[in-house]
Write an enzyme that holds these catalytic residues in place. Sequence first.
Site, short mmCIF file in Angstrom:
data_model
loop_
_atom_site.label_atom_id
_atom_site.label_comp_id
_atom_site.label_asym_id
_atom_site.label_seq_id
_atom_site.Cartn_x
_atom_site.Cartn_y
_atom_site.Cartn_z
N ASN A 12 34.03 -28.90 13.35
CA ASN A 12 33.57 -30.25 13.73
C ASN A 12 32.05 -30.22 13.82
O ASN A 12 31.50 -29.77 14.84
CB ASN A 12 34.12 -30.65 15.11
N HIS A 15 28.80 -32.32 16.45
CA HIS A 15 27.97 -31.94 17.60
C HIS A 15 26.51 -31.73 17.19
O HIS A 15 25.62 -31.85 18.02
CB HIS A 15 28.55 -30.69 18.27
N HIS A 48 33.86 -37.10 13.03
CA HIS A 48 34.48 -38.23 13.71
C HIS A 48 33.52 -39.42 13.63
O HIS A 48 32.42 -39.36 14.18
CB HIS A 48 34.72 -37.82 15.18
N ARG A 50 32.86 -42.51 15.11
CA ARG A 50 33.27 -43.27 16.30
C ARG A 50 32.86 -44.73 16.17
O ARG A 50 31.87 -45.06 15.52
CB ARG A 50 32.60 -42.68 17.57
N ARG A 54 28.07 -42.98 18.13
CA ARG A 54 27.18 -42.22 19.02
C ARG A 54 26.67 -40.92 18.38
O ARG A 54 25.70 -40.36 18.85
CB ARG A 54 27.83 -41.94 20.37
N GLU A 75 37.94 -38.00 11.26
CA GLU A 75 38.65 -38.51 12.44
C GLU A 75 38.17 -39.93 12.74
O GLU A 75 36.97 -40.20 12.66
CB GLU A 75 38.34 -37.65 13.67
N THR A 106 37.21 -36.98 23.19
CA THR A 106 38.56 -37.54 23.05
C THR A 106 39.50 -36.97 24.12
O THR A 106 39.84 -35.80 24.09
CB THR A 106 39.11 -37.22 21.64
N GLU A 156 47.96 -33.13 14.70
CA GLU A 156 47.04 -32.18 15.32
C GLU A 156 47.36 -32.20 16.81
O GLU A 156 47.29 -33.25 17.45
CB GLU A 156 45.57 -32.59 15.07
N HIS A 219 40.70 -29.07 20.16
CA HIS A 219 40.05 -29.60 21.36
C HIS A 219 39.92 -28.50 22.42
O HIS A 219 40.92 -27.98 22.91
CB HIS A 219 40.76 -30.81 21.96
N1 PXP Z 1 40.09 -32.25 16.90
C1 PXP Z 1 39.93 -33.53 17.26
C2 PXP Z 1 40.92 -34.55 16.76
C3 PXP Z 1 38.86 -33.93 18.07
O1 PXP Z 1 38.72 -35.22 18.43
C4 PXP Z 1 37.93 -32.96 18.49
C5 PXP Z 1 36.76 -33.35 19.33
O2 PXP Z 1 35.76 -33.88 18.53
C6 PXP Z 1 38.12 -31.63 18.07
C7 PXP Z 1 39.22 -31.30 17.29
C8 PXP Z 1 37.17 -30.54 18.42
O3 PXP Z 1 37.09 -30.35 19.79
P1 PXP Z 1 35.98 -29.41 20.39
O4 PXP Z 1 34.66 -30.01 20.06
O5 PXP Z 1 36.30 -29.38 21.84
O6 PXP Z 1 36.13 -28.07 19.72
#
Ligand code: PXP
Length: 266
Positions: A12, A15, A48, A50, A54, A75, A106, A156, A219
């Site tokens: 992901n 970040h 993602h 959003r 953001r 996402e 999330t 997921e 997550h």
């Molecule tokens: N999977 C999904 C569907 C998510 O919404 C997120 C959060 O962005 C993640 C995975 C990754 O989570 P994390 O950033 O806590 O590793």
Amino acid sequence: MDNTTQMKLGINIDHVAVLREARRVNDPDILNALYIACENGADQITIHLREDRRHIQDVDVKNILMHSKLPVNLECSIDKDILNIISDLKPHRVTLVPEKRQEVTTEGGLDVFAYSSEISYAIEQLHDSIIPVSLFVDPTIEAMDVSKELGAEMVELHTGSFANIFAMLNSNLSYSNHSIKELELPRYELQNKLEESLENISNAAIHAKKLGLEVAAGHGLNYHNVSYMMKINEITELNIGQSIIARSVFSGLAEAIKEMKRLTTR
Ligand code: PXP
């Protein structure tokens, strides 16, 4: 016969955009993150878009799709405007997630029971654009059954609850400002909760696979807790962001991804 399954690692990279948006400059550049992820062991790029934009912006999605050598898992919520944008962009897969304006990240899986008709409509729209769909759901048997009925190809499993319990038990979280109040419990209770949460994830994964669904998890997964997911053979994909980008601040993104790839190779 060897029954072990391959594990795909989705990174992901949103970040990186969180940091960029904090200063509203193009630094760090999300396309650098994409390039480093592609070259250092990622199997998939996850972003993602959003509703509140953001972090990831529409132009990021376009650029990432144009430049990624890896499949892109996009996402998004079931909001109609977002779905229209995404159907046109045609990512390799869409993962439908719940979204609340005020949340930091999330929290919890999609409520596939309360929003079944909206989710079904969203899946239909995405399928019309030939986009396979995964649903980000809590690890329960009922959620697997409904996900299958709604027509998803994949689920997921939301591992946030497991990750929170793990962190309260095995890290300094409970001594910090971010301690999770409802998990301030005696250690033996946390241990029981951890086992229960792992059983839920494992049972949900087994059930989903029996239904013919592909199974991912994500997550709150990090370098310390990811080994638990590796033991669940039915899980064949992990999507991980925060812990990898956090580590990259100290080690660089390439090293952070390589180390996670090492831990998630079966
Ligand atoms: N999977 C999904 C569907 C998510 O919404 C997120 C959060 O962005 C993640 C995975 C990754 O989570 P994390 O950033 O806590 O590793």
